[in-house]
Design an enzyme around this catalytic site. Structure first.
Site, PDB file in Angstrom:
ATOM      1  N   THR A 130       0.820  -1.215   0.000  1.00 25.73           N
ATOM      2  CA  THR A 130       0.000   0.000   0.000  1.00 25.73           C
ATOM      3  C   THR A 130       0.852   1.263   0.000  1.00 25.73           C
ATOM      4  OG1 THR A 130      -1.787   1.183   1.115  1.00 25.73           O
ATOM      5  CG2 THR A 130      -0.254   0.020   2.537  1.00 25.73           C
ATOM      6  N   ARG A 131       0.264   2.340  -0.555  1.00 22.38           N
ATOM      7  CA  ARG A 131       0.910   3.655  -0.504  1.00 22.38           C
ATOM      8  C   ARG A 131      -0.066   4.682   0.081  1.00 22.38           C
ATOM      9  NH1 ARG A 131      -1.631   4.934  -5.675  1.00 22.38           N
ATOM     10  NH2 ARG A 131      -1.600   7.122  -5.097  1.00 22.38           N
ATOM     11  N   HIS A 148      -7.813   2.331   6.145  1.00 23.86           N
ATOM     12  CA  HIS A 148      -9.045   2.590   6.880  1.00 23.86           C
ATOM     13  C   HIS A 148      -9.705   1.246   7.191  1.00 23.86           C
ATOM     14  CE1 HIS A 148      -8.289   6.756   6.113  1.00 23.86           C
ATOM     15  NE2 HIS A 148      -8.178   6.511   4.824  1.00 23.86           N
ATOM     16  N   HIS A 160      -9.908  -1.469   4.491  1.00 24.81           N
ATOM     17  CA  HIS A 160      -8.641  -2.153   4.192  1.00 24.81           C
ATOM     18  C   HIS A 160      -8.345  -3.212   5.236  1.00 24.81           C
ATOM     19  CE1 HIS A 160      -8.049   1.947   2.458  1.00 24.81           C
ATOM     20  NE2 HIS A 160      -7.733   1.204   1.416  1.00 24.81           N
ATOM     21  N   ARG A 163      -8.074  -3.964  -7.780  1.00 19.95           N
ATOM     22  CA  ARG A 163      -8.502  -3.273  -8.986  1.00 19.95           C
ATOM     23  C   ARG A 163      -7.510  -2.149  -9.243  1.00 19.95           C
ATOM     24  NH1 ARG A 163     -11.910   0.476 -10.652  1.00 19.95           N
ATOM     25  NH2 ARG A 163     -13.416  -0.140 -12.242  1.00 19.95           N
TER      26      ARG A 163
END
Ligand code: PPS
Length: 571
Positions: free
Chosen positions: A194-195, A199, A202, A288
Site C-alpha cells: 500500500t501507498r 481505513h 482495508h 482493482r
C-alpha cells in the site's frame, strides 16, 4: 507453490572487513551522487529485494526487460533498473571502470563496475513499460524530464545499507523478514502492498484475504517514493501503527519497504510480487487498478481495471507467489458491518455506504466529519494533524507571462491584500528580486532560466510546506520547468498557476523598462517573446487579461480563485 522456502536469499554485500577495505579504496574512484530514486533501487538491489538482479541492468538485459519482461538469461523481470546519469559524467568513464556510488551526504554505499553505457530510446521504454509515451504518467514524466540521458549498467558490490533515521525498527531486509517468519513459525504469509493510509475497509479486506488463504498477514507499505501528491510516509506509518493494533494479536505484522514505485500498473504488480516473494511471502493481494497512475492526457485510464490481476495470474506459477483477489468492501448500514460488494445478495434492501478517496480528501480539506464506520479515530486524527483544512495550509501562487505583462504589479497588489487578511505569512518572489538575491550570477540561456525557476520553486515549496503563502512572479517561459515546480510545490500544498496573458504586442507597446527596444535592436539577446520562446500555459488555474482591466481587479480575480479553491476563507 505455497511451501514457504525461508532459506536466505543472495545479497550483494561483502563482509564487514572487506567493506571497510573497499570503502577506503573506493574513496579514490570517480563517484556518482545517487538520486533519491537510485538510492531506493540500490538498497533493494543490495539486500536481495530485486533478486535475481546482481546490479544495474546491462544494455542487453535492459532491451530484454523492456521488450518482453525478461533478462537475457530468461529471468522474469518487468521494470528496467538502470543507473541514469548525465552525458558529462558518462563521458568521463571507460568501460570496465569501477565507480563509487554515494548517497546524498557523500557516504559510499557501493561500487559498480561499468560494463555498459548507452543512450536509451526513452520513447520506446515509455511505450513498452508504461503503455504510452504520455507525460501525464508520473514515471514517463520522470523518464523524460528527470532521468539522465545515458544509462550505465554493471554489477554492484554492496558496502553498506542506506542509512534511515526514521522508523528503524520497522525496516527489514528480505533476509531479516525471512528470519522473522522462521522464528515465529509463519508458514504462509499474505503481503499487502500500500501507498495510502489504511481505513476500516482495508483492515477488513486484508484480514479476510489472510483468512481465506489460511495465512498470516504482512502489511508491507511502500515508504520510498510513491505517487506525487500522496500522504507523506511519516504520517502514513503513524496511521498504520494505529491500525496494526486492531488485528487479532500475533496474526499480523508490518514492515516498511523502501521501494521507488513507478506506477506501472500490470508490470508493477508482477514486480511487486517478485519483491514480496524475495521477502519470504507466499501470497500477494492484487486489487482493482493495482499501482495505477491515474488518468492519461486524454482523461482516460492508462490501464484496464483488471489488467494487473490478469498479468499477475499469467506469471504467478513461475514467480512462486500466489495472487489473492482484493475484495471491494462496503459498509452495510443495517447490519453494521463490512461485506464484500459482490457477495451482498440483498443490495436493493440495504443501505450500502462507502467514501471514495476524493470524498475523503474533500472532507479532510474542509474539516468535515469522517464517520467512525469509515475509519479509526486515531487514523483520522493523524490525517487531520498533517492535513489541516485547506484554508490553513500553505500554498503558492505562480504568475507567468511576458516581461512587462503586469505580473509584478498584480503580485504586489495580491500580496498586500493577503497581508491585510492576515493569518499566514506571505513572501513575494518577484522575478527581479530573485535575480538580485538568489540568482545574481545567472543569465538568460535556457539552462540558466531553468535553474532560476527551479530555485524559485524550491523556496516556494519550502514556504508552502511550512504553512506560508509564496507569490512568485518570474517570466518562467518553459512549460516543462513550470511543471517541475508544480510537482515540487504540490508535494506540500496547492499550486495556483496564473497566466498574465498580456500579448507580446501590448508588452512591447508599453515597454516600461525600454528592454523591448533594445531586444529589437539585437542589443539584448534571447529576449522572451522576441528572440526566445514562451510556452503559453495550456491549463493554468487562472488566466488574467490586463489590457482593459485595472490591477486591482486582476488581483481581485486571483483572490476569488483562491477562495473558490478553499485556500482562503470568504470574508
Ligand atoms: S526567467 O526567464 O523566468 O528566468 O526570467 P525572470 O527571472 O523572470 O527575469 C525576467 C526579467 O529580466 C529582465 N530581462 C529579460 N527578460 C527576458 N529575456 C531576457 N533576455 C532578459 N534580459 C533581462 C526583464 O526585465 C524581466 O523582468 P520582468 O519583471 O519580467 O519585466
Amino acid at each position: 507453490m505455497n511451501a514457504l522456502n525461508l532459506a536466505p536469499i543472495p545479497e550483494l554485500y561483502v563482509s564487514y572487513e572487506s567493506a571497510q577495505k573497499l570503502k577506503a579504496e573506493a574513496g579514490n574512484l570517480i563517484s556518482w551522487d545517487l538520486t533519491p530514486r537510485q538510492i531506493c533501487d540500490l538498497e533493494l538491489l543490495m539486500n536481495g529485494g530485486f533478486n535475481p538482479l546482481k546490479g544495474f541492468l546491462s544494455e542487453a538485459d535492459y532491451d530484454g526487460v523492456v521488450e518482453n519482461m525478461r533478462t537475457t538469461d530468461g529471468a522474469l523481470w518487468p521494470i528496467p533498473i538502470n543507473l541514469d546519469v548525465n552525458e558529462k559524467f558518462a563521458e568521463t568513464l571507460e568501460i570496465g571502470q569501477d565507480i563509487a556510488l554515494r548517497d546524498q551526504e557523500g557516504v559510499i554505499l557501493a561500487t559498480m563496475t561499468v560494463t555498459d553505457r548507452w543512450e536509451p530510446n526513452k520513447a520506446r521504454e515509455a511505450e513498452k513499460v508504461f503503455g504510452a509515451d504520455d507525460s501525464a504518467h508520473p514515471a514517463v514524466n520522470y523518464l523524460h524530464n528527470h532521468a539522465g540521458k545515458i544509462y550505465l549498467g554493471g554489477p554492484v558490490t554492496g558496502i553498506q545499507q542506506p542509512v534511515h533515521y526514521d522508523f528503524r525498527a520497522r525496516r527489514d531486509t528480505p533476509n531479516e523478514l525471512r528470519a522473522y517468519f522462521r522464528k515465529v513459525g509463519w508458514r504462509k504469509v499474505v503481503a499487502f502492498q500500500t501507498r495510502n493510509p489504511l481505513h476500516r475497509a482495508h483492515q477488513e479486506l486484508t484480514f479476510r484475504a489472510a483468512r481465506e488463504a489460511q495465512a498470516n498477514l504482512l502489511i508491507h507499505p511502500v515508504v520510498g517514493m510513491t505517487k506525487p501528491g500522496d500522504v507523506d510516509h511519516f504520517t502514513r506509518v503513524r496511521c498504520y501503527e494505529a491500525v496494526l493494533d486492531k488485528y487479532p494479536a500475533a496474526t499480523t505484522s508490518m514492515s516498511l519497504l523502501n521501494l521507488a514505485m513507478r506506477m506501472a500498473g500490470p508490470r508493477e504488480a508482477v514486480w511487486h510480487g517478485l519483491i514480496r516473494k524475495n521477502h519470504g511471502c507466499t501470497h500477494f493481494i492484487v486489487g482493482r487498478d493495482h499501482a495505477g497512475p491515474g488518468k492519461n492526457s486524454a482523461g482516460d485510464d492508462f490501464y484496464g481495471p483488471y489488467d494487473a490481476q490478469d498479468m499477475f495470474r499469467t506469471h504467478q506459477e513461475e514467480m512462486g507467489i500466489e495472487m489473492v483477489d482484493f475484495k471491494h468492501m462496503v459498509w452495510v448500514q443495517e447490519r453494521a458491518q463490512y461485506e464484500p460488494m459482490d457477495e451482498i445478495k440483498d443490495k436493493d434492501d440495504v443501505t450500502i455506504l462507502n467514501i471514495s478517496g476524493t470524498e475523503l480528501r474533500r472532507r479532510l480539506q474542509e474539516g468535515l466529519e469522517i464517520p467512525e464506520w469509515f475509519s479509526f479515530p486515531e487514523v483520522v486524527s493523524e490525517l487531520r494533524r498533517t492535513r489541516p483544512p485547506r484554508n490553513q495550509q500553505g500554498f503558492t501562487v505562480f504568475f507567468t507571462g511576458f516581461s512587462g505583462s503586469g505580473k509584478s504589479t498584480i503580485a504586489n497588489a495580491l500580496m498586500v491584500k493577503l497581508m491585510e487578511m492576515g493569518g499566514r505569512p506571505v513572501t513575494l518572489l518577484d522575478g527581479d528580486i530573485v535575480r538580485k538575491n538568489l540568482s545574481s550570477e545567472l543569465g538568460f540561456s535556457k539552462e540558466h532560466r531553468d535553474l532560476n525557476i527551479r530555485r524559485i520553486g524550491y523556496v516556494a515549496s519550502e514556504i508552502s510546506k511550512n504553512g506560508g503563502i509564496a507569490i512568485c512572479a518570474p517570466i518562467a517561459p518553459y512549460a516543462t520547468t513550470r511543471r517541475a515546480v508544480r510537482e515540487d510545490v504540490e508535494a506540500f500544498g496547492a499550486f495556483v498557476e496564473v497566466h498574465v496573458a498580456t500579448s507580446i504586442e501590448e508588452c512591447e507597446k508599453r515597454d516600461r523598462k525600454g528592454l523591448y527596444k533594445l531586444a529589437r535592436e539585437g542589443k539584448i539577446k534571447e529576449f522572451t517573446g522576441i528572440s526566445d520562446p514562451y510556452d503559453v500555459p495550456e491549463s493554468p488555474e487562472l488566466r488574467v487579461e490586463t489590457e482593459n482591466v485595472d490591477v486591482d481587479n486582476c488581483a481581485h480575480q486571483v483572490l476569488l480563485k483562491l477562495e473558490s479553491m478553499g485556500l482562503i476563507s470568504a470574508r
